[in-house]
Design a protein around this motif. Structure first.
Motif, short mmCIF file in Angstrom:
data_model
loop_
_atom_site.label_atom_id
_atom_site.label_comp_id
_atom_site.label_asym_id
_atom_site.label_seq_id
_atom_site.Cartn_x
_atom_site.Cartn_y
_atom_site.Cartn_z
N ASP A 3 0.84 -1.18 0.00
CA ASP A 3 0.00 0.00 0.00
C ASP A 3 0.89 1.24 0.00
O ASP A 3 0.83 2.05 -0.92
CB ASP A 3 -0.93 -0.02 1.21
CG ASP A 3 -2.03 1.01 1.15
OD1 ASP A 3 -2.32 1.50 0.05
OD2 ASP A 3 -2.61 1.32 2.20
N VAL A 4 1.74 1.37 1.02
CA VAL A 4 2.60 2.55 1.17
C VAL A 4 3.97 2.13 1.69
O VAL A 4 4.06 1.27 2.56
CB VAL A 4 1.98 3.56 2.18
CG1 VAL A 4 2.88 4.78 2.35
CG2 VAL A 4 0.59 3.98 1.76
N LEU A 5 5.00 2.77 1.17
CA LEU A 5 6.35 2.65 1.71
C LEU A 5 6.68 3.99 2.35
O LEU A 5 6.38 5.04 1.78
CB LEU A 5 7.38 2.37 0.61
CG LEU A 5 7.22 1.08 -0.19
CD1 LEU A 5 8.26 1.03 -1.30
CD2 LEU A 5 7.36 -0.12 0.70
N VAL B 107 9.20 12.51 6.91
CA VAL B 107 9.37 11.16 6.38
C VAL B 107 8.92 11.19 4.93
O VAL B 107 8.04 11.98 4.57
CB VAL B 107 8.58 10.10 7.17
CG1 VAL B 107 9.10 9.97 8.59
CG2 VAL B 107 7.10 10.39 7.17
N LEU B 108 9.52 10.35 4.11
CA LEU B 108 9.12 10.28 2.70
C LEU B 108 8.11 9.16 2.52
O LEU B 108 8.22 8.11 3.15
CB LEU B 108 10.34 10.00 1.82
CG LEU B 108 11.43 11.05 1.79
CD1 LEU B 108 12.55 10.62 0.85
CD2 LEU B 108 10.88 12.39 1.37
N LEU B 109 7.14 9.39 1.67
CA LEU B 109 6.13 8.39 1.33
C LEU B 109 6.32 7.96 -0.12
O LEU B 109 6.66 8.77 -0.97
CB LEU B 109 4.72 8.96 1.46
CG LEU B 109 4.28 9.48 2.81
CD1 LEU B 109 2.90 10.11 2.69
CD2 LEU B 109 4.25 8.36 3.82
N ASN B 110 6.04 6.69 -0.38
CA ASN B 110 6.04 6.19 -1.74
C ASN B 110 4.73 5.44 -1.90
O ASN B 110 4.51 4.41 -1.28
CB ASN B 110 7.23 5.26 -1.97
CG ASN B 110 7.25 4.67 -3.37
OD1 ASN B 110 6.40 3.85 -3.70
ND2 ASN B 110 8.20 5.09 -4.16
N VAL B 111 3.83 6.02 -2.70
CA VAL B 111 2.51 5.44 -2.93
C VAL B 111 2.34 5.21 -4.42
O VAL B 111 2.62 6.11 -5.22
CB VAL B 111 1.40 6.40 -2.43
CG1 VAL B 111 0.03 5.79 -2.62
CG2 VAL B 111 1.62 6.78 -0.98
N ALA B 112 1.89 4.03 -4.80
CA ALA B 112 1.65 3.73 -6.21
C ALA B 112 0.21 4.12 -6.54
O ALA B 112 -0.74 3.54 -6.01
CB ALA B 112 1.88 2.25 -6.49
N PHE B 113 0.05 5.12 -7.40
CA PHE B 113 -1.27 5.59 -7.78
C PHE B 113 -1.70 4.95 -9.10
O PHE B 113 -0.88 4.65 -9.96
CB PHE B 113 -1.27 7.10 -7.99
CG PHE B 113 -1.09 7.90 -6.73
CD1 PHE B 113 -1.84 7.65 -5.60
CD2 PHE B 113 -0.17 8.92 -6.67
CE1 PHE B 113 -1.69 8.39 -4.44
CE2 PHE B 113 0.01 9.67 -5.52
CZ PHE B 113 -0.76 9.40 -4.41
N SER B 114 -3.01 4.82 -9.26
CA SER B 114 -3.56 4.36 -10.54
C SER B 114 -3.43 5.51 -11.55
O SER B 114 -3.17 6.66 -11.18
CB SER B 114 -5.03 3.98 -10.37
OG SER B 114 -5.80 5.14 -10.06
N HIS C 177 -3.29 9.56 -10.84
CA HIS C 177 -2.20 10.38 -11.39
C HIS C 177 -2.76 11.57 -12.17
O HIS C 177 -2.31 12.71 -12.01
CB HIS C 177 -1.31 9.55 -12.32
CG HIS C 177 -0.13 8.95 -11.65
ND1 HIS C 177 0.92 9.69 -11.16
CD2 HIS C 177 0.18 7.66 -11.39
CE1 HIS C 177 1.82 8.89 -10.64
NE2 HIS C 177 1.39 7.66 -10.76
N THR C 178 -3.75 11.28 -12.99
CA THR C 178 -4.36 12.34 -13.81
C THR C 178 -5.03 13.38 -12.92
O THR C 178 -4.85 14.59 -13.14
CB THR C 178 -5.39 11.72 -14.78
OG1 THR C 178 -4.71 10.76 -15.60
CG2 THR C 178 -6.03 12.77 -15.66
N ALA C 179 -5.77 12.93 -11.92
CA ALA C 179 -6.46 13.86 -11.02
C ALA C 179 -5.46 14.73 -10.25
O ALA C 179 -5.67 15.94 -10.10
CB ALA C 179 -7.35 13.09 -10.05
N VAL C 180 -4.36 14.14 -9.80
CA VAL C 180 -3.35 14.90 -9.06
C VAL C 180 -2.68 15.92 -9.98
O VAL C 180 -2.49 17.08 -9.60
CB VAL C 180 -2.30 13.95 -8.43
CG1 VAL C 180 -1.08 14.72 -7.93
CG2 VAL C 180 -2.92 13.15 -7.29
N ARG C 181 -2.34 15.50 -11.20
CA ARG C 181 -1.72 16.43 -12.15
C ARG C 181 -2.64 17.60 -12.46
O ARG C 181 -2.22 18.75 -12.51
CB ARG C 181 -1.34 15.70 -13.45
CG ARG C 181 0.00 15.00 -13.37
CD ARG C 181 0.51 14.59 -14.74
NE ARG C 181 -0.41 13.73 -15.47
CZ ARG C 181 -0.44 12.41 -15.40
NH1 ARG C 181 0.40 11.78 -14.63
NH2 ARG C 181 -1.29 11.72 -16.11
#
Length: 166
Positions: A65-67, A78-85, A89-93
């Motif tokens: 889920d999250v690193l 702290v750094l987060l690494n989340v894999a988005f669909s 990605h489109t919505a965030v951009r």
């Protein structure tokens, strides 16, 4: 210089024993009792590179889920690494572009604001509960009770359940 970075892995569901066995062949891992959180050490020059490397090594093996980096950096982050669909990605951009920001800056500000709001809500809730207790008890009794409770809690070895006398 290449350092080791402690990375916490939060899974979207408990990992099966088979999944954990396969993942441990790729990366030595420590798991909590319900197999939903793991800890790994990853060699890399930067924490961000450590997160990306670990994601690449384990993504196909575990339901990640999250690193997150386990320890805060010099700025206390702290750094987060989340894999988005693709849709996310489109919505965030689009949301970042609407505010004239880079996607990662938009996410950082949004997540930081939500964390601050969460901490403020918890503090407000605790204050409300304390004010309710102050309506029933005097401050000295509350302080004595809190001190005793905290002392009992801090003396108990971690992981040991509290026991109440019968």
């Amino acid at each position: 210089m290449t350092a080791h970075h402690a990375i916490e892995i939060t899974l979207s569901r408990p990992a099966t024993h088979c999944e954990l066995r396969r993942a441990c062949r790729a990366v030595p891992l420590g798991a909590n009792t319900d197999h939903t959180r793991l800890l790994a050490l990853q060699r890399a020059k930067t924490p961000g590179r450590a997160l990306r490397t670990l994601r690449n090594r384990l993504d196909a093996l575990l339901p990640i889920d999250v690193l997150t980096t386990h320890y805060p950096d010099r700025q206390g982050c702290v750094l987060l690494n989340v894999a988005f669909s693709r849709a996310v990605h489109t919505a965030v951009r689009q949301a970042a572009a609407a505010r004239g920001q880079r996607p990662r800056d938009f996410l950082r500000k949004t997540v930081t604001a939500d964390v601050v709001q969460h901490h403020e809500e918890r503090a407000r809730h605790l204050t409300n509960q304390l004010e309710g207790l102050l309506a029933q008890y005097n401050p000295e009794d509350l302080l004595l009770c809190a001190a005793n409770t905290l002392l009992k809690h801090s003396r108990r070895p971690s992981g040991e359940p509290s026991s109440t006398p019968s």
